[in-house]
Scaffold this motif. Sequence first.
Motif, mmCIF file in Angstrom:
data_model
loop_
_atom_site.group_PDB
_atom_site.id
_atom_site.type_symbol
_atom_site.label_atom_id
_atom_site.label_comp_id
_atom_site.label_asym_id
_atom_site.label_seq_id
_atom_site.Cartn_x
_atom_site.Cartn_y
_atom_site.Cartn_z
ATOM 1 N N MET A 47 1.125 8.971 6.696
ATOM 2 C CA MET A 47 2.066 9.368 7.740
ATOM 3 C C MET A 47 1.688 8.752 9.131
ATOM 4 S SD MET A 47 4.601 11.287 6.585
ATOM 5 C CE MET A 47 5.354 12.403 7.647
ATOM 6 N N LEU A 48 0.495 8.861 9.474
ATOM 7 C CA LEU A 48 -0.045 8.166 11.046
ATOM 8 C C LEU A 48 0.341 6.868 11.036
ATOM 9 C CD1 LEU A 48 -3.734 9.705 10.939
ATOM 10 C CD2 LEU A 48 -1.360 10.423 12.022
ATOM 11 N N ALA A 49 0.285 6.114 9.936
ATOM 12 C CA ALA A 49 0.738 4.625 9.854
ATOM 13 C C ALA A 49 2.338 4.460 9.993
ATOM 14 C CB ALA A 49 -0.014 3.799 8.483
ATOM 15 N N LEU A 50 2.902 5.250 9.291
ATOM 16 C CA LEU A 50 4.313 5.194 9.357
ATOM 17 C C LEU A 50 5.058 5.664 10.643
ATOM 18 C CD1 LEU A 50 5.425 6.913 5.857
ATOM 19 C CD2 LEU A 50 5.412 4.343 6.426
ATOM 20 N N GLN A 51 4.057 6.421 11.241
ATOM 21 C CA GLN A 51 4.402 6.778 12.778
ATOM 22 C C GLN A 51 4.394 5.638 13.838
ATOM 23 O OE1 GLN A 51 2.204 10.300 12.794
ATOM 24 N NE2 GLN A 51 3.887 11.581 11.618
ATOM 25 N N GLN A 52 3.627 4.711 13.274
ATOM 26 C CA GLN A 52 3.221 3.815 14.080
ATOM 27 C C GLN A 52 4.639 2.518 14.014
ATOM 28 O OE1 GLN A 52 0.881 3.220 16.334
ATOM 29 N NE2 GLN A 52 0.165 5.435 15.713
ATOM 30 N N GLY A 53 5.580 3.071 13.150
ATOM 31 C CA GLY A 53 6.574 2.005 12.908
ATOM 32 C C GLY A 53 6.393 1.427 11.788
ATOM 33 N N LEU A 54 5.662 1.463 10.991
ATOM 34 C CA LEU A 54 5.654 0.701 9.604
ATOM 35 C C LEU A 54 6.631 1.164 8.629
ATOM 36 C CD1 LEU A 54 2.001 -0.322 9.509
ATOM 37 C CD2 LEU A 54 3.913 -1.795 10.186
ATOM 38 N N ARG A 55 6.941 0.502 7.923
ATOM 39 C CA ARG A 55 8.204 1.194 7.160
ATOM 40 C C ARG A 55 8.067 0.858 5.523
ATOM 41 N NH1 ARG A 55 8.649 3.922 10.015
ATOM 42 N NH2 ARG A 55 10.510 4.401 11.282
ATOM 43 N N LEU A 56 6.928 0.090 5.000
ATOM 44 C CA LEU A 56 7.054 -0.444 3.919
ATOM 45 C C LEU A 56 5.611 0.088 3.220
ATOM 46 C CD1 LEU A 56 8.001 -2.148 1.384
ATOM 47 C CD2 LEU A 56 7.445 -4.063 2.532
ATOM 48 N N ILE A 57 5.599 0.724 1.951
ATOM 49 C CA ILE A 57 4.346 1.118 1.541
ATOM 50 C C ILE A 57 4.256 0.631 0.147
ATOM 51 C CG2 ILE A 57 4.299 3.098 3.200
ATOM 52 C CD1 ILE A 57 4.357 4.858 0.652
ATOM 53 N N GLY A 58 3.034 0.141 -0.404
ATOM 54 C CA GLY A 58 2.966 -0.010 -1.870
ATOM 55 C C GLY A 58 1.950 0.791 -2.377
ATOM 56 N N GLU A 59 2.248 1.323 -3.620
ATOM 57 C CA GLU A 59 1.133 2.085 -4.624
ATOM 58 C C GLU A 59 1.003 1.555 -5.962
ATOM 59 O OE1 GLU A 59 -0.727 4.648 -3.857
ATOM 60 O OE2 GLU A 59 0.162 5.745 -2.281
ATOM 61 N N ASN A 60 -0.145 1.883 -6.112
ATOM 62 C CA ASN A 60 -0.800 1.111 -7.290
ATOM 63 C C ASN A 60 -0.727 1.916 -8.684
ATOM 64 O OD1 ASN A 60 -2.350 -0.221 -5.267
ATOM 65 N ND2 ASN A 60 -2.810 -1.476 -6.927
ATOM 66 N N LYS A 61 -0.658 3.392 -8.198
ATOM 67 C CA LYS A 61 -0.722 4.257 -9.557
ATOM 68 C C LYS A 61 0.534 5.074 -9.496
ATOM 69 C CE LYS A 61 -5.613 3.977 -11.044
ATOM 70 N NZ LYS A 61 -5.205 3.688 -12.268
ATOM 71 N N VAL A 62 0.895 5.597 -10.808
ATOM 72 C CA VAL A 62 2.124 6.515 -10.695
ATOM 73 C C VAL A 62 1.587 7.886 -10.353
ATOM 74 C CG1 VAL A 62 3.656 7.562 -12.348
ATOM 75 C CG2 VAL A 62 3.156 5.323 -12.398
ATOM 76 N N GLN A 63 0.341 8.149 -10.561
ATOM 77 C CA GLN A 63 -0.243 9.611 -10.151
ATOM 78 C C GLN A 63 -0.228 9.752 -8.766
ATOM 79 O OE1 GLN A 63 -0.695 11.877 -12.328
ATOM 80 N NE2 GLN A 63 -1.417 13.295 -10.667
ATOM 81 N N GLU A 64 -0.656 8.843 -7.952
ATOM 82 C CA GLU A 64 -0.642 8.872 -6.471
ATOM 83 C C GLU A 64 0.632 8.727 -5.972
ATOM 84 O OE1 GLU A 64 -3.535 6.832 -4.157
ATOM 85 O OE2 GLU A 64 -4.669 6.124 -6.057
ATOM 86 N N LEU A 65 1.604 8.162 -6.554
ATOM 87 C CA LEU A 65 3.140 8.198 -6.113
ATOM 88 C C LEU A 65 3.659 9.421 -6.215
ATOM 89 C CD1 LEU A 65 5.016 5.705 -5.904
ATOM 90 C CD2 LEU A 65 5.664 5.701 -8.158
ATOM 91 N N LYS A 66 3.367 10.111 -7.357
ATOM 92 C CA LYS A 66 3.645 11.542 -7.551
ATOM 93 C C LYS A 66 3.159 12.410 -6.390
ATOM 94 C CE LYS A 66 4.382 11.762 -12.492
ATOM 95 N NZ LYS A 66 3.786 12.348 -13.882
ATOM 96 N N GLU A 67 1.977 12.356 -6.407
ATOM 97 C CA GLU A 67 1.157 13.221 -5.489
ATOM 98 C C GLU A 67 1.559 13.376 -3.866
ATOM 99 O OE1 GLU A 67 -3.088 13.310 -8.066
ATOM 100 O OE2 GLU A 67 -3.027 12.245 -6.205
ATOM 101 N N LYS A 68 1.935 11.856 -3.770
ATOM 102 C CA LYS A 68 2.127 11.842 -2.359
ATOM 103 C C LYS A 68 3.645 12.227 -1.792
ATOM 104 C CE LYS A 68 -1.633 8.731 -2.226
ATOM 105 N NZ LYS A 68 -1.903 7.253 -2.016
ATOM 106 N N TYR A 69 4.529 11.991 -2.912
ATOM 107 C CA TYR A 69 5.976 11.850 -2.824
ATOM 108 C C TYR A 69 6.542 12.955 -1.759
ATOM 109 C CZ TYR A 69 11.158 11.706 -3.839
ATOM 110 O OH TYR A 69 11.993 11.538 -3.810
ATOM 111 N N GLU A 70 6.315 14.303 -1.831
ATOM 112 C CA GLU A 70 6.604 15.005 -1.168
ATOM 113 C C GLU A 70 6.477 15.107 0.446
ATOM 114 O OE1 GLU A 70 9.537 17.111 -3.298
ATOM 115 O OE2 GLU A 70 9.238 17.608 -1.120
ATOM 116 N N ALA A 71 5.082 14.924 0.607
ATOM 117 C CA ALA A 71 4.430 14.741 1.752
ATOM 118 C C ALA A 71 4.984 13.765 2.777
ATOM 119 C CB ALA A 71 3.072 14.867 1.608
ATOM 120 N N LEU A 72 5.587 12.648 2.106
ATOM 121 C CA LEU A 72 6.103 11.480 2.923
ATOM 122 C C LEU A 72 7.388 11.545 3.076
ATOM 123 C CD1 LEU A 72 4.076 8.531 0.964
ATOM 124 C CD2 LEU A 72 3.591 9.726 3.342
ATOM 125 N N GLN A 73 8.219 12.388 2.537
ATOM 126 C CA GLN A 73 9.701 12.619 2.543
ATOM 127 C C GLN A 73 10.237 12.555 3.995
ATOM 128 O OE1 GLN A 73 11.001 11.525 0.048
ATOM 129 N NE2 GLN A 73 12.540 13.088 -0.595
#
Length: 246
Positions: A47-73
């Motif tokens: 979130m701190l990086a997104l707040q710096q104006g970045l818009r694109l993230i890349g995940e490697n694992k489905v598990q992490e995609l799921k875990e962080k999904y809500e918090a990044l919404q």
Amino acid sequence: MTEEQYISDRIGEIRRRIVAACLAAGRHPDEVQLLLATKTVPAARIMLALQQGLRLIGENKVQELKEKYEALQSQPHEKHFIGHLQTNKIKDILKYGVSCLQSLDRIELAEKLHQRLQVSERQLDVLIQVNTSAEDSKFGVPPEEALSLVQRVAGMDTLRIKGLMTIGLFSADKEKVRACFDRLKALQQELIQARVPGVELRELSMGMSGDLEEAIAAGATIVRVGTAIFGQRIYPDSYYWNEHKA
Ligand SMILES: *Cc1c(COP(=O)(O)O)cnc(C)c1O
């Protein structure tokens, strides 16, 4: 130093490196997108990086995609999948908002994706992952098999091929690293020459914390940066790159 300041400084530094590499290569800095490689990084830190104006993230694992999904919404962003994808996890990348699969590396995966997307009447952007370093431990289609994979995937109207992705050789020898990126650029040109209908090959996703200058010099349009922004990870990269491939 606060965590926020640390991330902000690191992003500033990466942006400077990207601009310098573009200028050295006679390219416009807007031609290169910065993707945050966020494996092992907690959502709050992303979130701190997104707040710096970045818009694109890349995940490697489905598990992490799921875990962080809500918090990044709450922070607008685009999500790519950059890791090895098992066919039984396809439904998850669709469910958790992935807009581009950068690691399409085999026909079996394309076929399963196509089936799934047809059912939900959706489309997905993809990059073809190419193994340009000939290291056995890395995923990706061998360069000489890329055209046939592109031709077959082009026949699936749910998958939109946007370009190519590679992981460069891990080596202190910059020329060998550069050769991997030049290989991907040359392959892009070959594939464009082949004029496969419906295929766009504009994107070249290559270059990471240690080799983004070489990648930009060779024509990268997306660089994927983790360590240089978020700091060292506790897991070795082999944990992400070699699973199920021994
Ligand atoms: C981890 C990772 C990156 C970023 O690597 P860093 O060296 O941390 O910048 C880029 N691409 C892929 C596919 C990765 O798994």
